[in-house]
Design a protein around this motif. Sequence first.
Motif, PDB file in Angstrom:
ATOM      1  N   GLN A   1      -0.377 -21.962 -38.796  1.00 62.36           N
ATOM      2  CA  GLN A   1      -1.365 -21.367 -37.887  1.00 62.36           C
ATOM      3  C   GLN A   1      -2.679 -21.120 -38.621  1.00 62.36           C
ATOM      4  O   GLN A   1      -3.760 -21.407 -38.103  1.00 62.36           O
ATOM      5  CB  GLN A   1      -0.794 -20.062 -37.348  1.00 62.36           C
ATOM      6  N   GLU A   2      -2.586 -20.614 -39.838  1.00 61.81           N
ATOM      7  CA  GLU A   2      -3.765 -20.328 -40.657  1.00 61.81           C
ATOM      8  C   GLU A   2      -4.583 -21.590 -40.931  1.00 61.81           C
ATOM      9  O   GLU A   2      -5.801 -21.553 -41.020  1.00 61.81           O
ATOM     10  CB  GLU A   2      -3.290 -19.735 -41.986  1.00 61.81           C
TER      11      GLU A   2
ATOM     12  N   MET B   1       3.541 -19.909 -32.231  1.00 61.59           N
ATOM     13  CA  MET B   1       2.342 -20.413 -32.884  1.00 61.59           C
ATOM     14  C   MET B   1       1.644 -21.435 -31.982  1.00 61.59           C
ATOM     15  O   MET B   1       0.427 -21.407 -31.836  1.00 61.59           O
ATOM     16  CB  MET B   1       2.725 -21.035 -34.235  1.00 61.59           C
TER      17      MET B   1
ATOM     18  N   ALA C   1       5.475 -21.070 -40.024  1.00 58.72           N
ATOM     19  CA  ALA C   1       4.559 -20.986 -38.876  1.00 58.72           C
ATOM     20  C   ALA C   1       3.262 -20.232 -39.200  1.00 58.72           C
ATOM     21  O   ALA C   1       2.186 -20.689 -38.813  1.00 58.72           O
ATOM     22  CB  ALA C   1       5.259 -20.369 -37.667  1.00 58.72           C
TER      23      ALA C   1
ATOM     24  N   LEU D   1      -2.130 -21.285 -30.333  1.00 58.32           N
ATOM     25  CA  LEU D   1      -3.109 -22.376 -30.439  1.00 58.32           C
ATOM     26  C   LEU D   1      -3.629 -22.757 -29.059  1.00 58.32           C
ATOM     27  O   LEU D   1      -4.825 -22.962 -28.877  1.00 58.32           O
ATOM     28  CB  LEU D   1      -2.486 -23.603 -31.097  1.00 58.32           C
TER      29      LEU D   1
ATOM     30  N   LEU E   1      -5.883 -23.019 -36.859  1.00 61.34           N
ATOM     31  CA  LEU E   1      -6.809 -22.220 -36.042  1.00 61.34           C
ATOM     32  C   LEU E   1      -8.287 -22.481 -36.346  1.00 61.34           C
ATOM     33  O   LEU E   1      -9.076 -22.613 -35.414  1.00 61.34           O
ATOM     34  CB  LEU E   1      -6.501 -20.728 -36.155  1.00 61.34           C
TER      35      LEU E   1
END
Length: 114
Positions: free
Chosen positions: A31-32, A61, A27, A65, A35
């Motif tokens: 996410q990195e 996550m 996750a 977002l 985003l």
Amino acid sequence: MSIEVEAFPRDGMTVVVVRGEIDGSSAPSLQEKILPLLQDGSALVLDLGTVSYMSSAGLRMLLLLYRQAAAHNGRVALAGLAESIRDTMEVTGFLKFFTVANSVEEALTTLRQG
């Protein structure tokens, strides 16, 4: 398990294809990668059709977002959710935050209309 992410523009929006399992170890990297794609007023379609498992870390996550998109007047749609993931998201109330579609095409059409 590793997570694979592929993002590409489509119809003025961004489609993000996610493959693998979304859990505590995958996750953060997911996410990195996602985003930065959330710009002001952007629309994002997460194609989760090949995601077979999502832990609570994955749900957190997704919530992050959603909050990031909402803060920037953006929208996020989820496409192709596995039945088990959809059920979990429905029970926990997560589905109310997202446009949910059976396919990427349906998600793009819905976001275009919205």
